[in-house]
Design an enzyme around this catalytic site. Structure first.
Site, short mmCIF file in Angstrom:
data_model
loop_
_atom_site.label_atom_id
_atom_site.label_comp_id
_atom_site.label_asym_id
_atom_site.label_seq_id
_atom_site.Cartn_x
_atom_site.Cartn_y
_atom_site.Cartn_z
N ASP A 74 19.11 4.80 3.60
CA ASP A 74 19.36 6.11 4.77
C ASP A 74 20.95 6.67 4.55
OD1 ASP A 74 19.17 6.63 6.97
OD2 ASP A 74 19.69 4.97 8.84
N GLU A 113 21.14 15.92 5.82
CA GLU A 113 21.36 16.78 6.72
C GLU A 113 22.84 18.24 7.06
OE1 GLU A 113 22.78 12.44 7.70
OE2 GLU A 113 24.38 13.56 9.57
O1 G3H Z 1 20.34 6.69 10.10
C1 G3H Z 1 20.47 5.75 11.47
C2 G3H Z 1 19.78 6.25 12.84
O2 G3H Z 1 20.57 7.76 13.40
C3 G3H Z 1 20.42 5.75 14.09
O3 G3H Z 1 21.15 6.42 15.14
O4 G3H Z 1 22.63 3.69 16.03
O5 G3H Z 1 22.36 5.78 17.22
O6 G3H Z 1 20.17 4.92 16.53
P1 G3H Z 1 21.56 5.33 16.49
ZN ZN Z 2 21.63 8.06 10.76
#
Ligand code: G3H
Ligand code: ZN
Length: 288
Positions: free
Chosen positions: A80, A138
């Site tokens: 991620d 992104e």
């Molecule tokens: O990549 C991780 C997510 O986009 C998490 O976002 O912390 O707002 O749930 P969040």
């Molecule tokens: Zn994210």
């Protein structure tokens, strides 16, 4: 067993979304898996660069792979928000199922250049090993940091322009796109803005690739369902997991201050994460 690519395609066809949940430890991993298995839906476990350095790259791959093979279950691992080509390449080499190059803060040209490098590398590995790593990137900016914030940080929430998204996908050849459509990373105390469902539709139509919604924590249920029916195929949640875990742990320590067995101390925290993930998965998979 279905691949991640097949699961995403199926989610698109069924107008549901696959849940993506971040982990920092084994407890969250088991909690996420238990929730998904209970509902019998595919699930993605994610590690950011920070989470990955804590959990271990190879350890994360081994963990997810061991469960997938043992139970013949569609559980996948995502790298991620990785911020440079080298970090993405290392995850492709280690055997992650998908990777995200996050060049959202870069200029359009620079973002295209590094994203394309990641895509080319993933494809070269597929040619050599037949291992199919999905590459996501992104465009637009939804802020950073899965934590609690008073208000939306300055500069976050720059929406993605559909024409630019089309160009970006054509120039890079990515498999999936994370657009900015109203959400921001983290739990915003003053509330999150609505998801622009029309924008999701337009970006999906123009780009022709599956879309991933980031920054899921704190969004209203209706925003999720609108986003999913408009073209979102994966939803990311992190902050809500962290909060559920920490609150569960605090309560456990307060309730039994003399307990010294780690797995007993952690059990309520795991249960809290499992409950949270289960309720999100039900919503994303239209099961309520
Ligand atoms: O990549 C991780 C997510 O986009 C998490 O976002 O912390 O707002 O749930 P969040
Ligand atoms: Zn994210």
């Amino acid at each position: 067993m279905k691949t991640l690519r097949e699961c995403v395609k199926e989610a698109e066809e069924n107008k549901v979304a696959i849940g993506h949940f971040n982990i920092s430890n084994l407890e969250a991993f088991h909690a996420i898996y238990n929730a998904a298995k209970k509902l019998n839906v595919p699930v993605i476990v994610g590690v950011s660069e920070g989470e990955e350095s804590f959990v271990g790259k190879e350890e994360a791959v081994a963990l997810v792979r061991s469960i997938r093979e043992r139970d013949n279950y569609p559980i996948f691992l995502n790298a991620d928000h990785h911020s440079n080509f080298e970090a993405v390449r290392a995850c492709i080499d280690a055997g992650f199922d998908s990777v995200i190059f996050d060049g959202a803060k870069l200029s359009f040209e620079e973002n295209v250049k590094i994203t394309k490098e990641c895509v080319d590398y993933a494809r070269s590995v597929t040619r050599k090993t037949s291992r199919d790593t999905i590459v996501e990137a992104e465009l637009g900016y939804i802020g950073s940091g899965s934590n609690i914030k008073d208000t939306i940080p300055e500069g976050a929430g720059i929406l993605t322009k559909p024409e630019e998204a089309k160009k970006f996908v054509e120039m890079t050849g990515i498999d999936m796109l994370a657009p900015s459509v109203g959400s921001v990373h983290g739990l915003i105390k003053s509330g999150k803005p609505h998801i622009d469902a029309e924008l999701v539709k337009e970006i999906r139509k123009k780009t022709g690739v599956p879309l991933v919604l980031h920054g899921g924590s704190g969004l209203r249920d209706v925003d999720f369902t609108n986003a999913i029916t408009s073209g979102i195929s994966i939803v990311h949640i992190n902050t809500e997991i962290r909060i559920a875990y920490v609150e569960g742990l605090k309560k456990s320590l307060a309730d039994k201050p003399d307990e010294v067995v780690p797995y007993k101390i952690s059990a309520p925290a795991m249960n809290a994460v499992e409950e949270m993930v289960e309720s999100r998965l039900k919503l994303f998979n239209n099961m309520e």
